[in-house]
Design an enzyme around this catalytic site. Structure first.
Site, PDB file in Angstrom:
ATOM      1  N   ASP A  48      52.100  50.652 -37.321  1.00 51.69           N
ATOM      2  CA  ASP A  48      53.482  51.080 -37.138  1.00 51.69           C
ATOM      3  C   ASP A  48      54.233  49.908 -36.494  1.00 51.69           C
ATOM      4  O   ASP A  48      54.101  49.696 -35.289  1.00 51.69           O
ATOM      5  CB  ASP A  48      53.528  52.313 -36.246  1.00 51.69           C
ATOM      6  CG  ASP A  48      54.934  52.736 -35.841  1.00 51.69           C
ATOM      7  OD1 ASP A  48      55.894  52.345 -36.527  1.00 51.69           O
ATOM      8  OD2 ASP A  48      55.058  53.438 -34.819  1.00 51.69           O
ATOM      9  N   HIS A  79      50.703  55.482 -32.683  1.00 48.82           N
ATOM     10  CA  HIS A  79      50.945  55.010 -31.316  1.00 48.82           C
ATOM     11  C   HIS A  79      49.664  54.959 -30.485  1.00 48.82           C
ATOM     12  O   HIS A  79      49.704  55.048 -29.259  1.00 48.82           O
ATOM     13  CB  HIS A  79      52.029  55.845 -30.621  1.00 48.82           C
ATOM     14  CG  HIS A  79      53.406  55.500 -31.091  1.00 48.82           C
ATOM     15  ND1 HIS A  79      54.546  55.909 -30.431  1.00 48.82           N
ATOM     16  CD2 HIS A  79      53.839  54.769 -32.155  1.00 48.82           C
ATOM     17  CE1 HIS A  79      55.608  55.442 -31.064  1.00 48.82           C
ATOM     18  NE2 HIS A  79      55.201  54.756 -32.123  1.00 48.82           N
ATOM     19  N   GLU A 100      63.300  48.965 -33.149  1.00 47.15           N
ATOM     20  CA  GLU A 100      63.132  50.352 -33.592  1.00 47.15           C
ATOM     21  C   GLU A 100      62.410  51.205 -32.563  1.00 47.15           C
ATOM     22  O   GLU A 100      62.754  52.371 -32.361  1.00 47.15           O
ATOM     23  CB  GLU A 100      62.368  50.369 -34.924  1.00 47.15           C
ATOM     24  CG  GLU A 100      62.413  51.709 -35.649  1.00 47.15           C
ATOM     25  CD  GLU A 100      61.349  52.705 -35.192  1.00 47.15           C
ATOM     26  OE1 GLU A 100      61.453  53.896 -35.550  1.00 47.15           O
ATOM     27  OE2 GLU A 100      60.408  52.295 -34.471  1.00 47.15           O
ATOM     28  N   GLU A 101      61.387  50.649 -31.919  1.00 48.44           N
ATOM     29  CA  GLU A 101      60.588  51.445 -30.992  1.00 48.44           C
ATOM     30  C   GLU A 101      61.389  51.913 -29.775  1.00 48.44           C
ATOM     31  O   GLU A 101      60.968  52.820 -29.060  1.00 48.44           O
ATOM     32  CB  GLU A 101      59.363  50.646 -30.531  1.00 48.44           C
ATOM     33  CG  GLU A 101      58.332  50.369 -31.612  1.00 48.44           C
ATOM     34  CD  GLU A 101      57.625  51.616 -32.132  1.00 48.44           C
ATOM     35  OE1 GLU A 101      57.910  52.728 -31.637  1.00 48.44           O
ATOM     36  OE2 GLU A 101      56.794  51.481 -33.033  1.00 48.44           O
ATOM     37  N   HIS A 126      60.389  47.782 -39.417  1.00 45.59           N
ATOM     38  CA  HIS A 126      60.521  47.128 -38.108  1.00 45.59           C
ATOM     39  C   HIS A 126      59.254  46.383 -37.718  1.00 45.59           C
ATOM     40  O   HIS A 126      58.136  46.843 -37.947  1.00 45.59           O
ATOM     41  CB  HIS A 126      60.924  48.128 -37.024  1.00 45.59           C
ATOM     42  CG  HIS A 126      59.889  49.148 -36.661  1.00 45.59           C
ATOM     43  ND1 HIS A 126      58.964  48.949 -35.665  1.00 45.59           N
ATOM     44  CD2 HIS A 126      59.650  50.387 -37.144  1.00 45.59           C
ATOM     45  CE1 HIS A 126      58.203  50.023 -35.545  1.00 45.59           C
ATOM     46  NE2 HIS A 126      58.595  50.908 -36.442  1.00 45.59           N
ATOM     47  N   ASP A 170      58.667  53.258 -42.991  1.00 47.69           N
ATOM     48  CA  ASP A 170      57.964  53.367 -41.716  1.00 47.69           C
ATOM     49  C   ASP A 170      56.756  54.273 -41.925  1.00 47.69           C
ATOM     50  O   ASP A 170      56.598  54.888 -42.979  1.00 47.69           O
ATOM     51  CB  ASP A 170      58.909  53.921 -40.648  1.00 47.69           C
ATOM     52  CG  ASP A 170      58.579  53.449 -39.242  1.00 47.69           C
ATOM     53  OD1 ASP A 170      57.388  53.153 -38.986  1.00 47.69           O
ATOM     54  OD2 ASP A 170      59.486  53.379 -38.400  1.00 47.69           O
TER      55      ASP A 170
END
Length: 346
Positions: free
Chosen positions: A183, A318, A217-218, A66, A238
């Site tokens: 990410d 994150h 995706e998030e 993603h 991922d």
């Protein structure tokens, strides 16, 4: 020597793409595939599917990574000329304290700022260190002469404008890549490089293979659609999550056995491990306790597929993330071995 994957990561992370506003980065990826002569199509959600025909066109594989990232939206224009945020994606306010940001107006203007605690100054606020990092206390200080909401609106800023974070990407002499949004732009770069290798070297894949670059995706549903009925195996690429009690590291490919949605397909997991061991590829098996992927989203949506999840190990997910070129290399090696292998029995 320039490493193409690292250069792609640097380019990708510097294109703002919070979930919901991914047009520019998707165009970058599409142009890359088009230049290679790879067939692509867009889905209605804005995702991109690149397809390489294989020897067997009755059974297909699908890989996904993603390109959407964490970000925010303008929630409120405050009376003091600062902005209140609403977060996009699963992260905490403390992860963006002090970060530079960029607001994109509806007219396409870009205005910079800094995300700060309202109680930042220790010379003024007794609770500067203890106040909760939350929506009420954190705000955007704009790099503009504004003192009230009216002046902010004259800049073109309004509720719903997207806010992206400065990636601050750095590559060290020791092989580390430090940046926000590894990410999952690290994995997107790996897939882009892998497609280029297959095309330029004339590799004939055993099965027609689709590469989905997803863009939601998030927020939970990037890879839950546009899966052809011929797809048998669906592998999400991922990040591998690191932390206390985790086996994943920054130097190998992480093979996820279970996340918050449940176990991944046991047969596919065993197949990936066998490929790694047969090809001397460094890997770790791991469980990600607070995690979901495009592969699990596809299963939740009802697709009848064999699902798996692998990716480079990434530290401080994150937040301000880091990985090593070794993890990128091991991930690409496992993916290449997988694409040349037979489908597992089911």
């Amino acid at each position: 020597m320039v490493n193409e994957k690292v250069e792609l990561i640097k380019q990708l992370v510097q294109i703002p793409s919070p979930s919901g506003n991914t047009g520019k980065v998707m165009q970058f990826v599409e142009d890359y595939f088009t230049e290679l002569g790879v067939q692509t199509k867009r889905n209605r959600k804005g995702g991109l599917v690149a397809t390489i025909p294989g020897k067997d066109n009755d059974q297909h594989r699908m890989l996904t990574a993603h390109v959407d990232t964490l970000g925010a939206m303008v929630k409120e224009i405050k009376a003091n000329g600062r902005l209140k945020l609403d977060l996009i994606g699963g992260f905490r306010y403390n992860a963006i304290e002090g970060e530079y940001c960029q607001i994109e107006t509806a007219q396409g203007e870009l205005i910079t700022g800094t995300i700060l605690m309202r109680q930042t100054s220790v010379h003024v606020y007794k609770d500067a260190g203890t106040a909760e990092r939350n929506q009420e206390n954190m705000e955007v200080r704009l790099d503009a002469k504004v003192e009230n909401a009216e002046q902010v609106r004259k800049l073109g800023i309004e509720v719903g404008d997207f806010v992206s974070f400065d990636p601050r990407v750095q590559v060290t002499d020791t092989g580390f890549i430090k940046s926000r949004h590894l990410d999952d732009k690290a994995s997107v770069a790996i897939l882009m490089k892998l497609v280029k290798k297959i095309v330029t070297e004339g590799v004939r894949l055993p099965y027609t293979t689709h590469f989905l670059i997803s863009n939601n995706e998030e927020i939970g549903y990037g890879g839950n659609s546009n899966i052809p009925p011929e797809a048998v195996e669906y592998l999400a690429v991922d990040m591998g999550a690191m932390g206390d009690g985790q086996a994943t590291d920054e130097y190998t490919v992480s093979i996820c056995v279970k996340d918050a949605t449940g176990p991944y397909h046991l047969g596919l997991r065993k197949h990936l491990v066998q490929l790694a061991e047969a090809n001397q590829i460094g890997y770790q098996l791991d469980i990600y306790p607070y995690y979901g992927s495009d592969a699990s989203a596809a299963l939740t949506a009802g697709h009848d597929i064999i699902h798996g999840l692998i990716g480079p190990g990434i530290d401080s997910s994150h937040a301000y993330e880091r990985t090593h070129i070794d993890a990128l290399e091991q991930t690409e090696l496992l993916l290449y071995s997988y694409l040349l292998s037979k489908l597992i029995a089911y």
